[in-house]
Enzyme design. Sequence first.
Site: not given
Ligand code: SAH
Length: 381
Positions: A110, A123, A130, A134, A137, A356
């Site tokens: 996406e 974006c 991934c 985390c 996410c 995000c």
């Molecule tokens: N792997 C990279 C980039 C992808 S995520 C990283 O970790 O930075 C892009 C941003 O969105 C990151 O800061 C991530 O932590 C945040 N993010 C992930 N899941 C989210 C969620 N459910 N709500 C809000 N932000 C989130």
Amino acid sequence: MSENPLIAPTAVTVELTKQTAINLIGYDHRAMSRYFSELGEKPFRASQLLKWIHQQGVYDYASMTNLSKALRGKLASQTTLDLPEIIQDQVSADGTRKWLLRLADGNSIETVFIPEDKRGTLCVSSQVGCGLNCSFCATAQQGYNRNLEAHEIIGQLRLANQLLSTPDNDRPVTNVVMMGMGEPLLNYDNVVQAMQLMQDDFAYGLSKRRVTLSTSGLLPEMLRLSDECPVSLAVSLHAPDDKLRDELVPINRKYPIAELMEACREYLKGIPHQRITFEYVMLDGINDSDDQARTLARLLRDVPCKINLIPFNPFDGTGYGRSSMKRINRFRDILMERGIITVTRRTRGDEIDAACGQLAGKFTDRTRRSIRMKPPGNVKL
Ligand code: SAH
């Protein structure tokens, strides 16, 4: 190719040639110049081809009239210029646009476009899925499949500019954030190659301030990036101490906070007068207390930075909730009182799961052809 030029190649040979052909969409200036010098051509051919592809959106060698006919023939037989296929295009009420793209191997990714007053931010995804896991996410839920090729990364920008361009603006994407699916620093070479193209005046000509890479904190690659391609850096911090960060961002067990801060200071040596952006997702009752705000301010005291507070975006099956606006504002005020620039990120496109952490490439089911978009205009699919 068949050895006898009079015998037309069979469909199978054509298919095989196509699969093994080089996709020049992902070649940056250096790779393109090397390729042309191997063909015995002058280096300026690289600039010409980059302009055709990335600025004119021409993918048909026959139309590239400033290249000799012989060269066009050679290119057509050895290489392809293929972009990902758009299989879904959604627009949210606030104008955020999300595309679901299918790659040649059937995987999907996406890409999200976020229009603002004076800029348009794309974006971009760097991996299919991934592997960093985390806990908050959505992309983590689907696991890791593979790295994207450089042409699949830059292809997202090419398609977006093409789909969004108007007669008086052929480059509506003014900023790129490597914040889509995946951890970009785990796909270092391909991501850097694509980011070189983003910054190349013969391609997209974006300054390094307009290209941001977001990482969960892979220290060796951060330091390498600072030397080789020092774009703006965003770091997904999300917790002020190791105990909590180990839980939320498991890569912290390998690269704990103190070392991460040191690496951030080191990174800034490559981009003087700039700041690191720390991303901090606001999770109700987990990382959003007054005490945690104060600890965070102490932690960041001597790193030139700003903080982006991201209201948590929920997805199916998550146990986390979003902090209230009142809590987010209080958290922000504590940081601001301590001299840290803090911005709360506006949630964009959440009703189409484009916010995000909501990107997950849902429609991998290839039978759902009914949702496939008709290619607009001259997009080659
Ligand atoms: N792997 C990279 C980039 C992808 S995520 C990283 O970790 O930075 C892009 C941003 O969105 C990151 O800061 C991530 O932590 C945040 N993010 C992930 N899941 C989210 C969620 N459910 N709500 C809000 N932000 C989130």
